[in-house]
Design a protein around this motif. Structure first.
Motif, PDB file in Angstrom:
ATOM      1  N   LEU A   3      30.772 -13.198 -24.636  1.00  0.00           N
ATOM      2  CA  LEU A   3      30.337 -13.557 -25.977  1.00  0.00           C
ATOM      3  C   LEU A   3      31.556 -13.844 -26.852  1.00  0.00           C
ATOM      4  O   LEU A   3      32.454 -13.006 -26.970  1.00  0.00           O
ATOM      5  CB  LEU A   3      29.512 -12.420 -26.575  1.00  0.00           C
ATOM      6  N   GLN A   4      31.572 -15.041 -27.426  1.00  0.00           N
ATOM      7  CA  GLN A   4      32.661 -15.456 -28.309  1.00  0.00           C
ATOM      8  C   GLN A   4      32.125 -15.634 -29.720  1.00  0.00           C
ATOM      9  O   GLN A   4      31.072 -16.238 -29.922  1.00  0.00           O
ATOM     10  CB  GLN A   4      33.261 -16.772 -27.811  1.00  0.00           C
ATOM     11  N   LEU A   5      32.841 -15.112 -30.701  1.00  0.00           N
ATOM     12  CA  LEU A   5      32.476 -15.275 -32.100  1.00  0.00           C
ATOM     13  C   LEU A   5      33.381 -16.322 -32.741  1.00  0.00           C
ATOM     14  O   LEU A   5      34.597 -16.152 -32.810  1.00  0.00           O
ATOM     15  CB  LEU A   5      32.610 -13.945 -32.850  1.00  0.00           C
ATOM     16  N   ALA A   6      32.760 -17.410 -33.200  1.00  0.00           N
ATOM     17  CA  ALA A   6      33.494 -18.470 -33.891  1.00  0.00           C
ATOM     18  C   ALA A   6      33.583 -18.116 -35.370  1.00  0.00           C
ATOM     19  O   ALA A   6      32.568 -17.997 -36.056  1.00  0.00           O
ATOM     20  CB  ALA A   6      32.789 -19.808 -33.707  1.00  0.00           C
ATOM     21  N   ILE A   7      34.819 -17.948 -35.839  1.00  0.00           N
ATOM     22  CA  ILE A   7      35.046 -17.616 -37.246  1.00  0.00           C
ATOM     23  C   ILE A   7      35.587 -18.866 -37.931  1.00  0.00           C
ATOM     24  O   ILE A   7      36.722 -19.285 -37.709  1.00  0.00           O
ATOM     25  CB  ILE A   7      36.037 -16.445 -37.379  1.00  0.00           C
ATOM     26  N   ASP A   8      34.752 -19.465 -38.772  1.00  0.00           N
ATOM     27  CA  ASP A   8      35.095 -20.742 -39.393  1.00  0.00           C
ATOM     28  C   ASP A   8      35.132 -20.693 -40.912  1.00  0.00           C
ATOM     29  O   ASP A   8      35.892 -21.431 -41.542  1.00  0.00           O
ATOM     30  CB  ASP A   8      34.070 -21.815 -38.985  1.00  0.00           C
ATOM     31  N   LEU A   9      34.286 -19.876 -41.520  1.00  0.00           N
ATOM     32  CA  LEU A   9      34.032 -19.984 -42.957  1.00  0.00           C
ATOM     33  C   LEU A   9      34.660 -18.860 -43.760  1.00  0.00           C
ATOM     34  O   LEU A   9      34.236 -18.578 -44.883  1.00  0.00           O
ATOM     35  CB  LEU A   9      32.514 -20.015 -43.208  1.00  0.00           C
ATOM     36  N   GLU A  10      35.684 -18.237 -43.221  1.00  0.00           N
ATOM     37  CA  GLU A  10      36.371 -17.137 -43.896  1.00  0.00           C
ATOM     38  C   GLU A  10      37.803 -17.545 -44.225  1.00  0.00           C
ATOM     39  O   GLU A  10      38.323 -18.520 -43.691  1.00  0.00           O
ATOM     40  CB  GLU A  10      36.422 -15.905 -42.979  1.00  0.00           C
ATOM     41  N   ASP A  11      38.435 -16.762 -45.093  1.00  0.00           N
ATOM     42  CA  ASP A  11      39.891 -16.826 -45.167  1.00  0.00           C
ATOM     43  C   ASP A  11      40.432 -15.824 -44.153  1.00  0.00           C
ATOM     44  O   ASP A  11      39.669 -15.204 -43.411  1.00  0.00           O
ATOM     45  CB  ASP A  11      40.403 -16.558 -46.589  1.00  0.00           C
ATOM     46  N   VAL A  12      41.738 -15.662 -44.073  1.00  0.00           N
ATOM     47  CA  VAL A  12      42.312 -14.813 -43.033  1.00  0.00           C
ATOM     48  C   VAL A  12      41.876 -13.356 -43.205  1.00  0.00           C
ATOM     49  O   VAL A  12      41.514 -12.688 -42.228  1.00  0.00           O
ATOM     50  CB  VAL A  12      43.849 -14.940 -42.999  1.00  0.00           C
ATOM     51  N   GLN A  13      41.884 -12.870 -44.434  1.00  0.00           N
ATOM     52  CA  GLN A  13      41.466 -11.482 -44.653  1.00  0.00           C
ATOM     53  C   GLN A  13      39.988 -11.308 -44.344  1.00  0.00           C
ATOM     54  O   GLN A  13      39.576 -10.277 -43.799  1.00  0.00           O
ATOM     55  CB  GLN A  13      41.752 -11.062 -46.099  1.00  0.00           C
ATOM     56  N   GLY A  14      39.197 -12.326 -44.659  1.00  0.00           N
ATOM     57  CA  GLY A  14      37.781 -12.267 -44.314  1.00  0.00           C
ATOM     58  C   GLY A  14      37.572 -12.250 -42.810  1.00  0.00           C
ATOM     59  O   GLY A  14      36.686 -11.560 -42.301  1.00  0.00           O
ATOM     60  N   ALA A  15      38.391 -13.020 -42.104  1.00  0.00           N
ATOM     61  CA  ALA A  15      38.316 -13.026 -40.641  1.00  0.00           C
ATOM     62  C   ALA A  15      38.666 -11.657 -40.076  1.00  0.00           C
ATOM     63  O   ALA A  15      38.001 -11.159 -39.153  1.00  0.00           O
ATOM     64  CB  ALA A  15      39.248 -14.090 -40.071  1.00  0.00           C
ATOM     65  N   ALA A 189      25.213 -17.314 -36.735  1.00  0.00           N
ATOM     66  CA  ALA A 189      24.183 -16.321 -36.433  1.00  0.00           C
ATOM     67  C   ALA A 189      24.740 -14.900 -36.395  1.00  0.00           C
ATOM     68  O   ALA A 189      23.971 -13.930 -36.418  1.00  0.00           O
ATOM     69  CB  ALA A 189      23.501 -16.649 -35.112  1.00  0.00           C
ATOM     70  N   ILE A 190      26.049 -14.783 -36.338  1.00  0.00           N
ATOM     71  CA  ILE A 190      26.702 -13.480 -36.485  1.00  0.00           C
ATOM     72  C   ILE A 190      27.529 -13.441 -37.764  1.00  0.00           C
ATOM     73  O   ILE A 190      27.438 -12.514 -38.562  1.00  0.00           O
ATOM     74  CB  ILE A 190      27.604 -13.158 -35.275  1.00  0.00           C
ATOM     75  N   ALA A 191      28.320 -14.477 -37.978  1.00  0.00           N
ATOM     76  CA  ALA A 191      29.339 -14.444 -39.025  1.00  0.00           C
ATOM     77  C   ALA A 191      28.782 -14.503 -40.441  1.00  0.00           C
ATOM     78  O   ALA A 191      29.418 -13.999 -41.374  1.00  0.00           O
ATOM     79  CB  ALA A 191      30.325 -15.592 -38.817  1.00  0.00           C
ATOM     80  N   THR A 192      27.610 -15.114 -40.623  1.00  0.00           N
ATOM     81  CA  THR A 192      27.121 -15.335 -41.989  1.00  0.00           C
ATOM     82  C   THR A 192      25.875 -14.531 -42.331  1.00  0.00           C
ATOM     83  O   THR A 192      25.273 -14.758 -43.384  1.00  0.00           O
ATOM     84  CB  THR A 192      26.841 -16.837 -42.223  1.00  0.00           C
ATOM     85  N   VAL A 193      25.483 -13.600 -41.477  1.00  0.00           N
ATOM     86  CA  VAL A 193      24.306 -12.777 -41.774  1.00  0.00           C
ATOM     87  C   VAL A 193      24.707 -11.535 -42.554  1.00  0.00           C
ATOM     88  O   VAL A 193      25.894 -11.217 -42.681  1.00  0.00           O
ATOM     89  CB  VAL A 193      23.566 -12.391 -40.471  1.00  0.00           C
ATOM     90  N   ASP A 194      23.711 -10.826 -43.072  1.00  0.00           N
ATOM     91  CA  ASP A 194      23.995  -9.659 -43.910  1.00  0.00           C
ATOM     92  C   ASP A 194      24.659  -8.527 -43.129  1.00  0.00           C
ATOM     93  O   ASP A 194      25.475  -7.787 -43.687  1.00  0.00           O
ATOM     94  CB  ASP A 194      22.701  -9.142 -44.547  1.00  0.00           C
ATOM     95  N   ASP A 195      24.311  -8.389 -41.844  1.00  0.00           N
ATOM     96  CA  ASP A 195      24.848  -7.295 -41.031  1.00  0.00           C
ATOM     97  C   ASP A 195      25.443  -7.860 -39.743  1.00  0.00           C
ATOM     98  O   ASP A 195      24.793  -7.864 -38.689  1.00  0.00           O
ATOM     99  CB  ASP A 195      23.736  -6.283 -40.716  1.00  0.00           C
ATOM    100  N   PRO A 196      26.681  -8.351 -39.789  1.00  0.00           N
ATOM    101  CA  PRO A 196      27.300  -8.923 -38.598  1.00  0.00           C
ATOM    102  C   PRO A 196      27.422  -7.936 -37.448  1.00  0.00           C
ATOM    103  O   PRO A 196      27.325  -8.327 -36.280  1.00  0.00           O
ATOM    104  CB  PRO A 196      28.682  -9.364 -39.088  1.00  0.00           C
ATOM    105  N   THR A 197      27.616  -6.664 -37.755  1.00  0.00           N
ATOM    106  CA  THR A 197      27.748  -5.650 -36.707  1.00  0.00           C
ATOM    107  C   THR A 197      26.471  -5.578 -35.874  1.00  0.00           C
ATOM    108  O   THR A 197      26.513  -5.596 -34.630  1.00  0.00           O
ATOM    109  CB  THR A 197      28.041  -4.270 -37.321  1.00  0.00           C
TER     110      THR A 197
END
Length: 208
Positions: A3-15, A189-197
């Motif tokens: 499983l790979q999580l694509a992090i696109d819509l954050e800044d570095v600290q958000g990532a 589906a992971i990065a932008t939902v209310d509970d990513p965990t």
């Protein structure tokens, strides 16, 4: 299946915060192309320094000067980087050589490829580590999903591991299981939902 999580819509600290929330469920973290554009490879380096033990993919979507760009990705902390399937054969072969000499991996992104079956067979012979279908955001907006193209890729490779990405949601569980990629890449589906965990844990559970 990884499983790979694509992090696109954050800044570095958000990532960094997102990785902290999901690292128990994710096998590979993707420093997405928007992060590369907005923050450069220095941002990747900061993530590597914060998380020395995670597997990091830098989504550079290399098109030319492949050996150099592959080398830069790894210099700044990536374990895997990406090159476009529409790149020249020589560029892909150079990228494979540079990646493997560094003990790293290369993923070929098939976004924009017209004759997917033929190109998949050609790339399969180059010794890349992964070949993946990618339904881009612009085509997702028109209702396309990646599963049909993925089936073409899977039918035309014998040596290369397969990857799939493109707006995939947890509701597609049956299609994911049927497709059985080696690498499932999930973004919003992971990065932008209310509970990513919790979302990451649900996808991980699906993968078994």
């Amino acid at each position: 299946m990884k499983l790979q999580l694509a992090i696109d819509l954050e800044d570095v600290q958000g990532a960094i915060a997102l990785i902290e929330k999901t690292k128990d469920s994710i096998d590979i973290f993707e420093y997405g192309t928007p992060l590369v554009i907005n923050f450069g490879l220095e941002g990747l380096q900061k993530i590597r320094e914060t998380f020395p033990d995670i597997t990091l993919l830098a989504d550079l979507k290399i098109m030319d000067v492949a050996s150099y760009e592959v080398g830069q990705a790894f210099k700044y902390g990536a374990d895997i980087t990406t090159i476009l399937g529409v790149a020249e054969d020589q560029s892909i072969q150079d990228a494979v050589k540079a990646a493997h000499e560094a003990g790293k991996e290369l993923l070929v992104d098939m976004i924009g490829v017209r004759d997917v079956a033929t190109r998949a067979r050609e790339i399969d012979a180059f010794g890349v580590d992964y070949i993946g279908t990618h339904t881009g955001y612009d085509l997702q907006a028109l209702g396309q999903d990646p599963f049909e193209e993925f089936s073409v890729i899977k039918a035309n490779v014998t040596n290369t591991k397969t990857a799939i990405t493109g707006g995939i949601k947890l509701a597609a569980a049956d299609e994911i299981k049927a497709a059985n990629p080696d690498l499932l890449i999930i973004g919003g589906a992971i990065a932008t939902v209310d509970d990513p965990t919790a979302a990451a844990a649900e996808f991980k559970k699906l993968l078994g």
